[in-house]
Scaffold this motif. Structure first.
Motif, PDB file in Angstrom:
ATOM      1  N   PHE A 184       0.835  -1.189  -0.046  1.00 32.96           N
ATOM      2  CA  PHE A 184       0.027   0.063   0.116  1.00 32.96           C
ATOM      3  C   PHE A 184       0.986   1.216   0.150  1.00 32.96           C
ATOM      4  O   PHE A 184       1.923   1.149   0.583  1.00 32.96           O
ATOM      5  N   ASP A 185       0.457   2.448  -0.689  1.00 33.70           N
ATOM      6  CA  ASP A 185       0.948   3.622  -0.531  1.00 33.70           C
ATOM      7  C   ASP A 185       0.533   4.409   0.702  1.00 33.70           C
ATOM      8  O   ASP A 185      -0.392   3.968   1.322  1.00 33.70           O
ATOM      9  N   GLU A 186       0.993   5.767   0.912  1.00 32.84           N
ATOM     10  CA  GLU A 186       0.416   6.213   2.233  1.00 32.84           C
ATOM     11  C   GLU A 186      -0.991   6.838   1.833  1.00 32.84           C
ATOM     12  O   GLU A 186      -1.453   7.273   3.098  1.00 32.84           O
ATOM     13  N   ASP A 187      -1.392   6.804   1.028  1.00 32.73           N
ATOM     14  CA  ASP A 187      -2.876   6.967   0.658  1.00 32.73           C
ATOM     15  C   ASP A 187      -3.559   5.711   0.715  1.00 32.73           C
ATOM     16  O   ASP A 187      -5.054   5.577   0.542  1.00 32.73           O
ATOM     17  N   TRP A 188      -3.062   4.884   1.124  1.00 37.92           N
ATOM     18  CA  TRP A 188      -4.010   3.428   1.128  1.00 37.92           C
ATOM     19  C   TRP A 188      -4.383   2.836   0.013  1.00 37.92           C
ATOM     20  O   TRP A 188      -5.243   1.988  -0.039  1.00 37.92           O
ATOM     21  N   ASN A 189      -3.690   3.121  -1.117  1.00 39.77           N
ATOM     22  CA  ASN A 189      -3.811   2.603  -2.181  1.00 39.77           C
ATOM     23  C   ASN A 189      -3.096   1.158  -2.448  1.00 39.77           C
ATOM     24  O   ASN A 189      -1.980   1.361  -2.331  1.00 39.77           O
ATOM     25  N   GLU A 190      -3.675   0.313  -3.025  1.00 40.50           N
ATOM     26  CA  GLU A 190      -2.876  -1.046  -3.209  1.00 40.50           C
ATOM     27  C   GLU A 190      -2.239  -1.063  -4.702  1.00 40.50           C
ATOM     28  O   GLU A 190      -2.857  -0.558  -5.377  1.00 40.50           O
ATOM     29  N   HIS A 191      -1.155  -1.818  -4.639  1.00 39.33           N
ATOM     30  CA  HIS A 191      -0.297  -1.620  -5.801  1.00 39.33           C
ATOM     31  C   HIS A 191       0.385  -3.387  -5.645  1.00 39.33           C
ATOM     32  O   HIS A 191       0.695  -3.862  -4.639  1.00 39.33           O
ATOM     33  N   GLU A 192       0.464  -3.791  -6.799  1.00 36.98           N
ATOM     34  CA  GLU A 192       1.498  -4.993  -7.199  1.00 36.98           C
ATOM     35  C   GLU A 192       2.334  -4.435  -8.292  1.00 36.98           C
ATOM     36  O   GLU A 192       1.608  -4.335  -9.772  1.00 36.98           O
ATOM     37  N   ASP A 193       3.551  -4.353  -8.163  1.00 30.81           N
ATOM     38  CA  ASP A 193       4.365  -4.129  -9.194  1.00 30.81           C
ATOM     39  C   ASP A 193       5.548  -4.957  -9.150  1.00 30.81           C
ATOM     40  O   ASP A 193       5.930  -5.629  -8.273  1.00 30.81           O
ATOM     41  N   THR A 194       6.287  -4.722 -10.547  1.00 29.15           N
ATOM     42  CA  THR A 194       7.478  -5.422 -10.739  1.00 29.15           C
ATOM     43  C   THR A 194       8.648  -4.559 -10.760  1.00 29.15           C
ATOM     44  O   THR A 194       8.503  -3.686 -11.662  1.00 29.15           O
TER      45      THR A 194
END
Length: 189
Positions: A119-129
């Motif tokens: 999660f980023d500091e805005d609580w958006n979830e990410h899945e990155d390579t």
């Protein structure tokens, strides 16, 4: 706010960190302070355990690690409750250091590519390579929230060769151009 960096030998660096709840107070301010602390110490990554907070949070800015062809391709990001879900590619060696272990640098082998969910500091979830140097910086900081130091990846012989330097760091016998907090040495008999 600039936090003191926790030195090698403090138990907080060897404990797996706890997940951060969504109602964690002043999270954005903490992330900002961690970037400020990291830049003040001339680092490219900083994990919350390194500022005496046993939570699953780290920040990175891999731009200074990029070579001439990769300039502008660095990543500046906060990783909250991260989970590496895949590592692949060839293991490659690179001389790593750590703000908690100043003056010690050793070659560590890590996979060249990772997939990470966070999660980023805005609580958006990410899945990155990520790959290359950015993947390495992330793996190093991810290890911190797992209670692992880069020295844990070294051979037994190398660990014995640097043992005295590590002991000196834990006792405060080290030169660093940033504030550090050293573990209290207590002898049990």
């Amino acid at each position: 706010m600039i936090y003191p960096i926790i030195a090698y030998g403090d138990p907080v660096l060897k404990e797996p960190a706890q997940d951060i709840p969504k109602d964690f107070p002043d999270l954005k301010e903490l992330v900002e302070d961690m970037f400020t602390t990291m830049y003040h110490a001339h680092g490219v990554g900083l994990a919350a355990p390194q500022i005496n907070k046993s939570i699953r949070l780290f920040v990175i800015d891999s731009e200074p690690m990029m070579d001439d062809e990769e300039k502008g391709k660095g990543v500046k990001r906060a990783f909250i409750n991260p989970e590496i879900i895949e590592e692949d590619g060839e293991d490659w060696g690179f001389e790593e250091g750590c703000l908690s272990i100043p003056g010690v640098r050793e070659v560590v082998y890590r996979p060249e590519r990772i997939v990470i969910r966070y999660f980023d500091e805005d609580w958006n979830e990410h899945e990155d390579t990520y790959d290359g140097m950015t993947a390495r910086v992330i793996q190093h900081e991810y290890d911190h929230v797992e209670g692992i130091l880069f020295t844990d990846h070294l051979s037994g012989l190398t660990k014995r060769l640097i043992k005295n330097r590590l002991n000196k760091i834990s006792k405060g016998d080290v030169d660093a151009d940033y504030r550090m907090k050293f573990p209290t040495v207590s002898k049990k008999r």
